[in-house]
Design a protein around this motif. Structure first.
Motif, mmCIF file in Angstrom:
data_model
loop_
_atom_site.group_PDB
_atom_site.id
_atom_site.type_symbol
_atom_site.label_atom_id
_atom_site.label_comp_id
_atom_site.label_asym_id
_atom_site.label_seq_id
_atom_site.Cartn_x
_atom_site.Cartn_y
_atom_site.Cartn_z
ATOM 1 N N LYS A 145 0.401 -0.362 -10.940
ATOM 2 C CA LYS A 145 0.165 -1.389 -9.911
ATOM 3 C C LYS A 145 1.161 -2.529 -10.060
ATOM 4 O O LYS A 145 1.672 -3.056 -9.069
ATOM 5 C CB LYS A 145 -1.268 -1.907 -9.999
ATOM 6 C CG LYS A 145 -2.293 -0.892 -9.553
ATOM 7 C CD LYS A 145 -3.696 -1.425 -9.722
ATOM 8 C CE LYS A 145 -4.710 -0.351 -9.346
ATOM 9 N NZ LYS A 145 -6.084 -0.777 -9.565
ATOM 10 N N LEU A 146 1.445 -2.906 -11.290
ATOM 11 C CA LEU A 146 2.458 -3.945 -11.531
ATOM 12 C C LEU A 146 3.838 -3.482 -11.073
ATOM 13 O O LEU A 146 4.598 -4.257 -10.489
ATOM 14 C CB LEU A 146 2.492 -4.332 -13.010
ATOM 15 C CG LEU A 146 1.319 -5.156 -13.519
ATOM 16 C CD1 LEU A 146 1.386 -5.306 -15.029
ATOM 17 C CD2 LEU A 146 1.281 -6.506 -12.849
ATOM 18 N N PRO A 203 0.814 -1.230 0.000
ATOM 19 C CA PRO A 203 0.000 0.000 0.000
ATOM 20 C C PRO A 203 0.844 1.276 0.000
ATOM 21 O O PRO A 203 0.502 2.257 -0.681
ATOM 22 C CB PRO A 203 -0.825 -0.104 1.283
ATOM 23 C CG PRO A 203 -0.831 -1.536 1.636
ATOM 24 C CD PRO A 203 0.459 -2.086 1.130
ATOM 25 N N THR A 204 1.956 1.266 0.715
ATOM 26 C CA THR A 204 2.822 2.442 0.765
ATOM 27 C C THR A 204 3.463 2.710 -0.593
ATOM 28 O O THR A 204 3.467 3.843 -1.085
ATOM 29 C CB THR A 204 3.912 2.255 1.836
ATOM 30 O OG1 THR A 204 3.283 1.960 3.084
ATOM 31 C CG2 THR A 204 4.772 3.476 1.965
ATOM 32 N N VAL A 205 4.004 1.663 -1.206
ATOM 33 C CA VAL A 205 4.647 1.820 -2.507
ATOM 34 C C VAL A 205 3.609 2.189 -3.565
ATOM 35 O O VAL A 205 3.871 3.031 -4.429
ATOM 36 C CB VAL A 205 5.422 0.537 -2.893
ATOM 37 C CG1 VAL A 205 5.955 0.616 -4.305
ATOM 38 C CG2 VAL A 205 6.551 0.293 -1.915
ATOM 39 N N LYS A 206 2.441 1.595 -3.471
ATOM 40 C CA LYS A 206 1.374 1.916 -4.426
ATOM 41 C C LYS A 206 0.983 3.390 -4.315
ATOM 42 O O LYS A 206 0.781 4.063 -5.326
ATOM 43 C CB LYS A 206 0.159 1.020 -4.175
ATOM 44 C CG LYS A 206 -0.931 1.159 -5.219
ATOM 45 C CD LYS A 206 -2.014 0.126 -5.025
ATOM 46 C CE LYS A 206 -3.027 0.665 -4.049
ATOM 47 N NZ LYS A 206 -4.258 -0.121 -3.975
ATOM 48 N N ALA A 207 0.924 3.916 -3.093
ATOM 49 C CA ALA A 207 0.599 5.334 -2.912
ATOM 50 C C ALA A 207 1.715 6.228 -3.439
ATOM 51 O O ALA A 207 1.453 7.284 -4.017
ATOM 52 C CB ALA A 207 0.344 5.618 -1.434
ATOM 53 N N VAL A 213 3.810 5.501 -5.895
ATOM 54 C CA VAL A 213 3.820 5.411 -7.353
ATOM 55 C C VAL A 213 2.585 6.096 -7.932
ATOM 56 O O VAL A 213 2.611 6.556 -9.070
ATOM 57 C CB VAL A 213 3.897 3.924 -7.791
ATOM 58 C CG1 VAL A 213 3.736 3.762 -9.283
ATOM 59 C CG2 VAL A 213 5.196 3.306 -7.334
ATOM 60 N N GLY A 214 1.536 6.188 -7.132
ATOM 61 C CA GLY A 214 0.280 6.734 -7.645
ATOM 62 C C GLY A 214 -0.381 5.741 -8.566
ATOM 63 O O GLY A 214 -0.673 6.040 -9.715
ATOM 64 N N ALA A 215 -0.569 4.544 -8.060
ATOM 65 C CA ALA A 215 -1.019 3.425 -8.883
ATOM 66 C C ALA A 215 -2.453 3.594 -9.359
ATOM 67 O O ALA A 215 -3.399 3.113 -8.747
ATOM 68 C CB ALA A 215 -0.856 2.123 -8.106
ATOM 69 N N ASP A 216 -2.597 4.300 -10.448
ATOM 70 C CA ASP A 216 -3.911 4.467 -11.066
ATOM 71 C C ASP A 216 -4.118 3.465 -12.190
ATOM 72 O O ASP A 216 -5.220 2.989 -12.413
ATOM 73 C CB ASP A 216 -4.069 5.891 -11.619
ATOM 74 C CG ASP A 216 -4.013 6.941 -10.520
ATOM 75 O OD1 ASP A 216 -4.460 6.639 -9.399
ATOM 76 O OD2 ASP A 216 -3.502 8.042 -10.781
ATOM 77 N N SER A 217 -3.048 3.144 -12.885
ATOM 78 C CA SER A 217 -3.158 2.226 -14.021
ATOM 79 C C SER A 217 -2.628 0.850 -13.641
ATOM 80 O O SER A 217 -1.982 0.667 -12.614
ATOM 81 C CB SER A 217 -2.363 2.762 -15.209
ATOM 82 O OG SER A 217 -0.977 2.686 -14.936
ATOM 83 N N ALA A 250 4.455 -1.308 -8.683
ATOM 84 C CA ALA A 250 4.448 -1.306 -7.218
ATOM 85 C C ALA A 250 4.619 -2.729 -6.679
ATOM 86 O O ALA A 250 5.378 -2.967 -5.734
ATOM 87 C CB ALA A 250 3.160 -0.689 -6.692
ATOM 88 N N GLY A 251 3.935 -3.680 -7.284
ATOM 89 C CA GLY A 251 4.073 -5.073 -6.871
ATOM 90 C C GLY A 251 5.468 -5.620 -7.128
ATOM 91 O O GLY A 251 6.030 -6.344 -6.305
ATOM 92 N N ALA A 252 6.041 -5.266 -8.270
ATOM 93 C CA ALA A 252 7.393 -5.714 -8.591
ATOM 94 C C ALA A 252 8.413 -5.107 -7.629
ATOM 95 O O ALA A 252 9.353 -5.784 -7.201
ATOM 96 C CB ALA A 252 7.745 -5.345 -10.025
ATOM 97 N N ALA A 253 8.223 -3.851 -7.278
ATOM 98 C CA ALA A 253 9.150 -3.196 -6.355
ATOM 99 C C ALA A 253 9.099 -3.831 -4.970
ATOM 100 O O ALA A 253 10.141 -4.098 -4.357
ATOM 101 C CB ALA A 253 8.833 -1.709 -6.265
ATOM 102 N N THR A 254 7.900 -4.104 -4.463
ATOM 103 C CA THR A 254 7.808 -4.732 -3.138
ATOM 104 C C THR A 254 8.325 -6.171 -3.170
ATOM 105 O O THR A 254 8.959 -6.622 -2.224
ATOM 106 C CB THR A 254 6.369 -4.697 -2.604
ATOM 107 O OG1 THR A 254 5.499 -5.332 -3.533
ATOM 108 C CG2 THR A 254 5.916 -3.283 -2.346
ATOM 109 N N GLY A 255 8.086 -6.869 -4.263
ATOM 110 C CA GLY A 255 8.611 -8.226 -4.391
ATOM 111 C C GLY A 255 10.125 -8.256 -4.449
ATOM 112 O O GLY A 255 10.769 -9.095 -3.817
ATOM 113 N N ALA A 256 10.708 -7.330 -5.201
ATOM 114 C CA ALA A 256 12.166 -7.272 -5.310
ATOM 115 C C ALA A 256 12.799 -6.896 -3.971
ATOM 116 O O ALA A 256 13.809 -7.483 -3.563
ATOM 117 C CB ALA A 256 12.574 -6.266 -6.377
ATOM 118 N N LEU A 257 12.208 -5.943 -3.278
ATOM 119 C CA LEU A 257 12.741 -5.530 -1.985
ATOM 120 C C LEU A 257 12.655 -6.653 -0.963
ATOM 121 O O LEU A 257 13.623 -6.922 -0.237
ATOM 122 C CB LEU A 257 11.994 -4.296 -1.473
ATOM 123 C CG LEU A 257 12.460 -3.733 -0.137
ATOM 124 C CD1 LEU A 257 13.912 -3.283 -0.225
ATOM 125 C CD2 LEU A 257 11.574 -2.595 0.291
#
Length: 88
Positions: free
Chosen positions: A54-55, A40-44, A46-50, A57-64
């Protein structure tokens, strides 16, 4: 197959399953907690509107989470590799 037979002969079915079990649990809890908690933090940020955002944001949290869990993976691998080794 021969390695599994040797480990089974030495310690039974439990020895095939148990080495590194605690490290595997720690890794799973850490990775899942980081991925779910940070998304949720990374999505906010990035401003995950599209869908692409969202992908990302998910990739960034997965990599981290994978990068932070790497030391636990090393411990788990070493614990599992030590099964059947004799101590001198």
């Amino acid at each position: 197959p021969s390695a599994a037979r040797a480990v089974y002969a030495k310690g039974g079915l439990w020895l095939l399953w148990s080495p590194g079990l605690q490290a595997t649990w720690v890794r799973s809890f850490c990775v899942t907690g980081l991925r779910v908690g940070l998304y949720p933090t990374v999505k906010a940020l990035v401003g995950a509107d599209s869908l692409g955002q969202k992908l990302a944001a998910g990739a960034a949290t997965g990599a981290l989470s994978s990068a932070l869990a790497n030391p636990i993976d090393m411990v788990r691998t070493r614990l599992q590799a030590q099964v059947g080794l004799t101590t001198r």
